[in-house]
Motif scaffolding. Structure first.
Motif, PDB file in Angstrom:
ATOM      1  N   ILE A  21      -4.992 -10.362  46.750  1.00 13.28           N
ATOM      2  CA  ILE A  21      -5.826 -10.561  47.939  1.00 13.28           C
ATOM      3  C   ILE A  21      -7.164  -9.849  47.748  1.00 13.28           C
ATOM      4  N   ASP A  22      -7.138  -8.633  47.215  1.00 10.45           N
ATOM      5  CA  ASP A  22      -8.378  -7.900  46.953  1.00 10.45           C
ATOM      6  C   ASP A  22      -9.259  -8.644  45.963  1.00 10.45           C
ATOM      7  N   GLN A  23      -8.645  -9.231  44.943  1.00  7.47           N
ATOM      8  CA  GLN A  23      -9.408 -10.010  43.966  1.00  7.47           C
ATOM      9  C   GLN A  23     -10.060 -11.218  44.634  1.00  7.47           C
ATOM     10  N   MET A  24      -9.312 -11.883  45.504  1.00  6.85           N
ATOM     11  CA  MET A  24      -9.853 -13.050  46.198  1.00  6.85           C
ATOM     12  C   MET A  24     -10.995 -12.645  47.135  1.00  6.85           C
ATOM     13  N   ASN A  37     -15.386 -19.687  54.036  1.00 10.16           N
ATOM     14  CA  ASN A  37     -14.578 -19.963  55.224  1.00 10.16           C
ATOM     15  C   ASN A  37     -13.156 -20.362  54.835  1.00 10.16           C
ATOM     16  N   LYS A  38     -13.020 -21.190  53.828  1.00  4.75           N
ATOM     17  CA  LYS A  38     -11.697 -21.604  53.340  1.00  4.75           C
ATOM     18  C   LYS A  38     -10.930 -20.391  52.824  1.00  4.75           C
ATOM     19  N   TYR A  39     -11.593 -19.575  52.024  1.00  4.77           N
ATOM     20  CA  TYR A  39     -10.957 -18.369  51.502  1.00  4.77           C
ATOM     21  C   TYR A  39     -10.544 -17.433  52.635  1.00  4.77           C
ATOM     22  N   ASN A  40     -11.452 -17.246  53.600  1.00  5.17           N
ATOM     23  CA  ASN A  40     -11.141 -16.340  54.710  1.00  5.17           C
ATOM     24  C   ASN A  40      -9.892 -16.776  55.459  1.00  5.17           C
ATOM     25  N   GLU A  41      -9.796 -18.054  55.739  1.00  9.38           N
ATOM     26  CA  GLU A  41      -8.620 -18.568  56.454  1.00  9.38           C
ATOM     27  C   GLU A  41      -7.344 -18.321  55.659  1.00  9.38           C
ATOM     28  N   THR A  42      -7.389 -18.637  54.389  1.00  6.63           N
ATOM     29  CA  THR A  42      -6.208 -18.472  53.544  1.00  6.63           C
ATOM     30  C   THR A  42      -5.860 -16.999  53.357  1.00  6.63           C
ATOM     31  N   MET A  46      -2.449 -15.057  54.310  1.00  9.13           N
ATOM     32  CA  MET A  46      -1.709 -14.313  53.285  1.00  9.13           C
ATOM     33  C   MET A  46      -1.503 -12.855  53.700  1.00  9.13           C
ATOM     34  N   GLU A  47      -2.516 -12.269  54.310  1.00 11.21           N
ATOM     35  CA  GLU A  47      -2.369 -10.887  54.775  1.00 11.21           C
ATOM     36  C   GLU A  47      -1.310 -10.787  55.864  1.00 11.21           C
ATOM     37  N   SER A  48      -1.256 -11.792  56.715  1.00  6.63           N
ATOM     38  CA  SER A  48      -0.236 -11.818  57.762  1.00  6.63           C
ATOM     39  C   SER A  48       1.161 -11.921  57.153  1.00  6.63           C
ATOM     40  N   LYS A  49       1.296 -12.779  56.159  1.00  6.28           N
ATOM     41  CA  LYS A  49       2.584 -12.928  55.475  1.00  6.28           C
ATOM     42  C   LYS A  49       2.973 -11.642  54.750  1.00  6.28           C
TER      43      LYS A  49
END
Length: 93
Positions: A21-24, A37-42, A46-49
């Motif tokens: 996640i940090d890399q992304m 925006n796409k990355y932020n949503e994903t 992922m952080e929630s999961k």
């Protein structure tokens, strides 16, 4: 798999998720606004999961043997979700 092995596997998975996640997050800084925006949503999903998995990790200590299958299933589901999510993001960038 015993309780300690499961805890170790979950902890390793959480660490791996955090790193990716940090890399992304770092990678998205050089992207166009649409891709950001796409990355932020994903990434938010992922952080929630990841937080859900951390919660499962915390519950292992208090879980009975019958709950282990649920925790193992959650771990496998989280791993699959992250693998697909990172794969999707890598194809966008």
């Amino acid at each position: 798999m015993n309780k300690e092995e499961l805890k170790k596997e979950i902890n390793n998975t959480i660490d791996d998720m955090s790193s990716k996640i940090d890399q992304m997050k770092a990678k998205k800084e050089s992207m166009s606004d649409d891709l950001k925006n796409k990355y932020n949503e994903t990434i938010e999903t992922m952080e929630s999961k990841k937080e859900d998995l951390k919660s499962k990790y915390d519950s292992i200590e208090d879980s009975a043997e019958t709950k282990w299958e649920e925790v193992k299933s959650s771990l496998n589901s989280a791993k699959s979700y992250f693998k697909e999510g990172f794969k999707e993001l890598s194809t966008v960038a």
